[in-house]
Design a protein around this motif. Structure first.
Motif, PDB file in Angstrom:
ATOM      1  N   TYR A 145       9.978 -15.126  -1.745  1.00  0.00           N
ATOM      2  CA  TYR A 145      10.919 -15.415  -2.836  1.00  0.00           C
ATOM      3  C   TYR A 145      12.362 -15.101  -2.450  1.00  0.00           C
ATOM      4  CZ  TYR A 145       7.201 -16.249  -6.195  1.00  0.00           C
ATOM      5  OH  TYR A 145       6.140 -16.796  -6.868  1.00  0.00           O
ATOM      6  N   LYS A 146      13.261 -15.922  -2.946  1.00  0.00           N
ATOM      7  CA  LYS A 146      14.696 -15.628  -2.834  1.00  0.00           C
ATOM      8  C   LYS A 146      14.997 -14.512  -3.835  1.00  0.00           C
ATOM      9  CE  LYS A 146      15.334 -20.530  -1.840  1.00  0.00           C
ATOM     10  NZ  LYS A 146      13.906 -20.924  -2.078  1.00  0.00           N
ATOM     11  N   THR A 147      15.957 -13.659  -3.516  1.00  0.00           N
ATOM     12  CA  THR A 147      16.318 -12.618  -4.488  1.00  0.00           C
ATOM     13  C   THR A 147      17.203 -13.235  -5.575  1.00  0.00           C
ATOM     14  OG1 THR A 147      18.355 -12.095  -3.324  1.00  0.00           O
ATOM     15  CG2 THR A 147      16.348 -10.911  -2.619  1.00  0.00           C
ATOM     16  N   VAL A 148      17.336 -12.524  -6.673  1.00  0.00           N
ATOM     17  CA  VAL A 148      18.220 -12.991  -7.749  1.00  0.00           C
ATOM     18  C   VAL A 148      19.647 -13.140  -7.204  1.00  0.00           C
ATOM     19  CG1 VAL A 148      19.282 -12.323  -9.957  1.00  0.00           C
ATOM     20  CG2 VAL A 148      16.816 -12.010  -9.605  1.00  0.00           C
ATOM     21  N   ASN A 149      20.046 -12.185  -6.380  1.00  0.00           N
ATOM     22  CA  ASN A 149      21.412 -12.232  -5.813  1.00  0.00           C
ATOM     23  C   ASN A 149      21.594 -13.501  -4.989  1.00  0.00           C
ATOM     24  OD1 ASN A 149      23.226 -11.566  -3.260  1.00  0.00           O
ATOM     25  ND2 ASN A 149      24.007 -10.412  -5.038  1.00  0.00           N
ATOM     26  N   GLN A 150      20.595 -13.823  -4.184  1.00  0.00           N
ATOM     27  CA  GLN A 150      20.689 -15.036  -3.345  1.00  0.00           C
ATOM     28  C   GLN A 150      20.749 -16.289  -4.231  1.00  0.00           C
ATOM     29  OE1 GLN A 150      17.152 -14.205  -1.119  1.00  0.00           O
ATOM     30  NE2 GLN A 150      18.240 -13.272   0.582  1.00  0.00           N
ATOM     31  N   ILE A 151      19.962 -16.278  -5.296  1.00  0.00           N
ATOM     32  CA  ILE A 151      19.936 -17.459  -6.180  1.00  0.00           C
ATOM     33  C   ILE A 151      21.265 -17.609  -6.919  1.00  0.00           C
ATOM     34  CG2 ILE A 151      18.885 -18.341  -8.324  1.00  0.00           C
ATOM     35  CD1 ILE A 151      16.198 -17.381  -7.084  1.00  0.00           C
ATOM     36  N   ILE A 152      21.832 -16.490  -7.364  1.00  0.00           N
ATOM     37  CA  ILE A 152      23.134 -16.554  -8.054  1.00  0.00           C
ATOM     38  C   ILE A 152      24.201 -17.106  -7.102  1.00  0.00           C
ATOM     39  CG2 ILE A 152      24.998 -15.154  -9.066  1.00  0.00           C
ATOM     40  CD1 ILE A 152      22.739 -13.325 -10.193  1.00  0.00           C
ATOM     41  N   ARG A 153      24.135 -16.681  -5.839  1.00  0.00           N
ATOM     42  CA  ARG A 153      25.143 -17.157  -4.885  1.00  0.00           C
ATOM     43  C   ARG A 153      24.946 -18.639  -4.565  1.00  0.00           C
ATOM     44  NH1 ARG A 153      25.066 -12.159  -0.679  1.00  0.00           N
ATOM     45  NH2 ARG A 153      26.802 -13.207   0.345  1.00  0.00           N
ATOM     46  N   ILE A 154      23.700 -19.095  -4.543  1.00  0.00           N
ATOM     47  CA  ILE A 154      23.429 -20.537  -4.355  1.00  0.00           C
ATOM     48  C   ILE A 154      23.952 -21.307  -5.572  1.00  0.00           C
ATOM     49  CG2 ILE A 154      21.574 -22.260  -4.265  1.00  0.00           C
ATOM     50  CD1 ILE A 154      19.954 -20.074  -2.648  1.00  0.00           C
ATOM     51  N   PHE A 155      23.712 -20.727  -6.744  1.00  0.00           N
ATOM     52  CA  PHE A 155      24.148 -21.374  -8.003  1.00  0.00           C
ATOM     53  C   PHE A 155      25.676 -21.507  -8.012  1.00  0.00           C
ATOM     54  CE2 PHE A 155      24.349 -23.009 -12.022  1.00  0.00           C
ATOM     55  CZ  PHE A 155      24.587 -22.144 -13.080  1.00  0.00           C
ATOM     56  N   VAL A 156      26.355 -20.429  -7.614  1.00  0.00           N
ATOM     57  CA  VAL A 156      27.827 -20.434  -7.599  1.00  0.00           C
ATOM     58  C   VAL A 156      28.345 -21.447  -6.585  1.00  0.00           C
ATOM     59  CG1 VAL A 156      29.697 -18.974  -6.738  1.00  0.00           C
ATOM     60  CG2 VAL A 156      28.208 -18.120  -8.533  1.00  0.00           C
ATOM     61  N   ASP A 157      27.630 -21.578  -5.489  1.00  0.00           N
ATOM     62  CA  ASP A 157      27.995 -22.576  -4.458  1.00  0.00           C
ATOM     63  C   ASP A 157      27.957 -23.983  -5.072  1.00  0.00           C
ATOM     64  OD1 ASP A 157      27.039 -22.632  -0.929  1.00  0.00           O
ATOM     65  OD2 ASP A 157      28.475 -23.850  -2.048  1.00  0.00           O
ATOM     66  N   CYS A 158      26.880 -24.252  -5.824  1.00  0.00           N
ATOM     67  CA  CYS A 158      26.755 -25.577  -6.475  1.00  0.00           C
ATOM     68  C   CYS A 158      27.870 -25.764  -7.510  1.00  0.00           C
ATOM     69  CB  CYS A 158      25.402 -25.695  -7.170  1.00  0.00           C
ATOM     70  SG  CYS A 158      24.003 -25.747  -6.030  1.00  0.00           S
ATOM     71  N   ILE A 159      28.127 -24.743  -8.319  1.00  0.00           N
ATOM     72  CA  ILE A 159      29.188 -24.835  -9.343  1.00  0.00           C
ATOM     73  C   ILE A 159      30.521 -25.142  -8.671  1.00  0.00           C
ATOM     74  CG2 ILE A 159      30.566 -23.463 -10.970  1.00  0.00           C
ATOM     75  CD1 ILE A 159      28.001 -21.948 -11.697  1.00  0.00           C
ATOM     76  N   SER A 160      30.781 -24.475  -7.546  1.00  0.00           N
ATOM     77  CA  SER A 160      32.098 -24.645  -6.880  1.00  0.00           C
ATOM     78  C   SER A 160      32.275 -26.067  -6.356  1.00  0.00           C
ATOM     79  CB  SER A 160      32.230 -23.648  -5.728  1.00  0.00           C
ATOM     80  OG  SER A 160      31.383 -24.017  -4.647  1.00  0.00           O
ATOM     81  N   MET A 161      31.139 -26.765  -6.117  1.00  0.00           N
ATOM     82  CA  MET A 161      31.226 -28.154  -5.627  1.00  0.00           C
ATOM     83  C   MET A 161      31.009 -29.154  -6.758  1.00  0.00           C
ATOM     84  SD  MET A 161      29.441 -28.120  -1.852  1.00  0.00           S
ATOM     85  CE  MET A 161      28.017 -27.079  -2.196  1.00  0.00           C
ATOM     86  N   GLY A 162      30.998 -28.642  -7.987  1.00  0.00           N
ATOM     87  CA  GLY A 162      30.897 -29.520  -9.156  1.00  0.00           C
ATOM     88  C   GLY A 162      29.509 -30.039  -9.438  1.00  0.00           C
ATOM     89  N   GLY A 163      28.480 -29.349  -8.924  1.00  0.00           N
ATOM     90  CA  GLY A 163      27.095 -29.833  -9.107  1.00  0.00           C
ATOM     91  C   GLY A 163      26.244 -28.914  -9.959  1.00  0.00           C
TER      92      GLY A 163
END
Ligand code: FHN
Length: 445
Positions: A279-297
């Motif tokens: 499993y990915k950690t919550v921290n890793q998932i939040i950072r992936i989520f923020v990456d998507c937000i920063s690219m408008g996705g």
């Protein structure tokens, strides 16, 4: 006589399709309007639920790749009980994660429908101990939570006797117009049934096996939009979809499509696989989520319920952990738009819809003040999102005679930092304006 009847029914079916085609093209609501909610939603929860959870093996692919015989794969039907299925609890957990929409597999490539389809007999009502339609109660529960609902549907169906492909090494036929016409009628029949759930979104999959013309992709789009002109369709309809669907890997460069969604597993498996503890950690998932937000996705995170309908505890914990962060930082998530180029800030950024607030997502402990370069705007004020603390800042290096903006430094004290990702909001005077020219030699002071 039987052949004449089936021929007539196929002709009637094609006429039926044609009606939808012409009508829907006239009525199509512009994508900007139809996908407005999707663009703002940012986070969705994907659900892969099917008989493959019984043995905890790859969904459909395990028999397609000959890891297990088709006969043995289908024995999993007998273990799919859904006896603890509680769609209201699922919907509450999805809401708690901060997701604004959710998408469930109604039928994967194995052809097992999770609703009471009148087309074919391979469904959870007729062939599993669950003996019930699992989609209808799910849609109702999701709507109760004021979330948008999407239905995943596999265009290819490796179980259907008149579908050409079966496994990687065995196919039923190469070319047979009559058998393909029967499959098309079956596909449209099931799609028509899915429209009765009136989903906000259709998530097609498996389109890679046939060209658009063979799927009648144009007619599928016409049918779905005729039934609900506001519905949206993902990219996997051979060019007749609305938004891009990168999968598993965070896009390295910002996708060219204005509307896009990264779909990703929490471990490495789409379905329930107890052996997969990666499993990915919550921290890793939040950072992936923020990456998507920063690219408008958007990010579409997958959960994988067990055969009885319970959600694995690791996945519940992740969704709850994600929910802590999304609840605290909602203003810097929903409705935001892609951020500024990385040259201006060494990290993730996003903008408010009116472009007057710049959000900085700090996913590491700062070693000193944050630096933003090339920001032409004056700063109105700066605060920590979800905490409200106002932050001090200063601009250095601005020469009164030069058009090059100064460097904005922001102090972020330890005590205001979030344990996962700290978000800083900068209210600008006016819409964001960036200095993007080449800095030249100085000719006059
Ligand atoms: O083959 C499927 C796979 O099983 C899974 O459903 C993913 C989810 O996006 N889609 C296909 C692979 O791209």
């Amino acid at each position: 006589m039987k052949h004449v009847n089936s021929l007539i029914s196929i002709i009637i079916f094609c006429l039926f399709l044609n009606v939808f085609n012409t009508n829907a093209q006239q009525k199509e609501i512009p994508k900007e309007e139809r996908l407005a909610w999707f663009k703002d939603a940012k986070l969705g929860i994907f659900i892969h639920w099917g008989i493959y959870a019984v043995n905890g093996i790859d969904e459909s692919w395990s028999f397609y790749n000959n890891y297990i015989s088709y006969t043995d794969y289908m024995k999993q039907l007998n273990g799919f009980t859904a006896k603890n299925y509680n769609p209201n609890e699922w919907a509450k957990l999805i809401k708690e994660s901060g997701a604004k929409y959710t998408i469930i597999t109604t039928k994967h490539h194995d052809g097992v429908a999770l609703w009471d389809s009148k087309f074919g007999t391979l469904n959870t009502v007729k062939k599993t101990p669950a003996k019930k339609d699992l989609i209808k109660p799910f849609v109702k529960a999701v709507r109760k939570q004021n979330l948008k609902v999407g239905l995943y549907y596999s265009l290819l169906d490796w179980s259907y006797p008149n579908y050409p492909n079966f496994t990687r090494t065995e196919s039923r036929y190469k070319k047979d117009e009559k058998r393909w016409a029967d499959f098309t009628k079956y596909n449209f029949g099931q799609l028509n049934e899915l429209t009765t759930f009136n989903p906000d979104l259709y998530w097609f999959d498996g389109d890679w096996e046939q060209p658009a013309e063979k799927w009648k992709a144009k007619e599928i789009r016409a049918l779905l939009l005729a039934k609900n002109p506001n519905t949206i369709i993902n990219s996997r309809l051979q060019g007749y979809g609305d938004y891009a669907t990168p999968e598993q890997g965070i896009p390295i460069t910002k996708p060219t499509s204005k509307f896009w969604e990264l779909c990703m597993t929490l471990n490495n498996s789409w379905g329930y696989q107890p052996n997969d503890k990666n499993y990915k950690t919550v921290n890793q998932i939040i950072r992936i989520f923020v990456d998507c937000i920063s690219m408008g996705g958007n990010l579409l995170l997958d959960i994988a319920p067990k055969p009885d309908g319970t959600i694995p505890s690791e996945q519940v914990a992740i969704l709850k952990g994600l929910g802590r962060w999304t609840k605290k930082h909602k203003e810097a998530i929903y409705g935001t738009r892609a951020g500024i180029p990385k040259e201006h800030f060494n990290g993730y950024t996003a903008l408010s819809k009116d472009k007057t607030i710049l959000y900085l997502y700090v996913d590491n402990k700062p070693n000193g003040p944050l630096l933003i370069k090339g920001l032409k705007n004056k700063v109105n004020r700066i605060w920590v999102v979800g905490n409200g603390t106002k932050l001090s800042h200063k601009v250095i290096g601005k020469q009164y005679w030069s058009s090059v903006p100064g460097m904005l430094y922001i102090d972020v004290p330890e005590k205001v930092q979030d344990k996962d990702v700290t978000v800083i909001a900068i209210l600008l005077k006016g819409k964001v304006a960036l200095f993007r020219e080449e800095v030249k030699a100085i000719e006059s002071n």
